[in-house]
Write a protein that holds these residues in place. Structure first.
Motif, PDB file in Angstrom:
ATOM      1  N   ASP A 123       0.833  -1.202   0.000  1.00  0.00           N
ATOM      2  CA  ASP A 123       0.000   0.000   0.000  1.00  0.00           C
ATOM      3  C   ASP A 123       0.867   1.251   0.000  1.00  0.00           C
ATOM      4  OD1 ASP A 123      -2.300  -1.466  -0.043  1.00  0.00           O
ATOM      5  OD2 ASP A 123      -2.668  -1.317   2.134  1.00  0.00           O
ATOM      6  N   GLU A 126       2.246   1.706  -3.544  1.00  0.00           N
ATOM      7  CA  GLU A 126       1.217   2.212  -4.455  1.00  0.00           C
ATOM      8  C   GLU A 126       0.959   3.696  -4.215  1.00  0.00           C
ATOM      9  OE1 GLU A 126      -2.229  -0.247  -4.006  1.00  0.00           O
ATOM     10  OE2 GLU A 126      -1.209  -2.023  -4.768  1.00  0.00           O
ATOM     11  N   ARG A 127       0.894   4.092  -2.962  1.00  0.00           N
ATOM     12  CA  ARG A 127       0.687   5.501  -2.643  1.00  0.00           C
ATOM     13  C   ARG A 127       1.842   6.338  -3.165  1.00  0.00           C
ATOM     14  NH1 ARG A 127       2.581   8.592   1.211  1.00  0.00           N
ATOM     15  NH2 ARG A 127       3.353   6.853   2.452  1.00  0.00           N
TER      16      ARG A 127
END
Length: 137
Positions: A123, A126-127
């Motif tokens: 995550d 991806e951020r």
């Protein structure tokens, strides 16, 4: 000044008790006067602490010292120590039961923990990639 004199009195009593124990081990006995004198001093000190207008913790200490002197006087000092050991054992058992009750039914395994950490890292990646693309455009 009252607290300091109490500490001095208790220190003297403990010193005398220690000296008497050493002499007793050497075979020198002081008789029954000391067997009544020291517990009497402890009981007077404890009663003085109980009657005083000091905080509650001082009264608790006074009760303990008074009971110590009383049990010493009647020759049942072993009752105090065996009771303290019994209370300590019961407290330890209670703490074990209490800590066992609050544990979750299933602990998270290490594999599950590593899996969750890897998901969090993905995550974060991806951020980071989204932010990078937004800066590029």
């Amino acid at each position: 000044m009252g607290e300091r004199s109490g500490k001095i009195l208790l220190g003297l009593v403990l010193l005398i008790v220690g000296i008497m124990l050493v002499f007793d081990q050497l075979g020198i006995h002081f008789g029954t006067i000391m067997k009544v004198f020291i517990p009497g001093l402890l009981m007077v000190y404890g009663a003085k602490k109980i009657i005083s207008t000091e905080p509650a913790n001082s009264k608790g200490w006074g009760i303990f010292v008074f009971l110590f002197g009383l049990l010493m006087l009647i020759g049942k000092l072993n009752l105090l120590f065996s009771s303290l050991v019994a209370v300590a054992i019961m407290y330890a058992g209670f703490r074990l039961l209490k800590s066992h009750r609050h544990q979750p039914p299933e602990a998270v395994s290490m594999a599950e923990r590593h899996w969750a950490q890897s998901i969090l890292k993905e995550d974060e990646r991806e951020r980071f990639e989204r932010e990078w693309k937004q800066k590029q455009s």
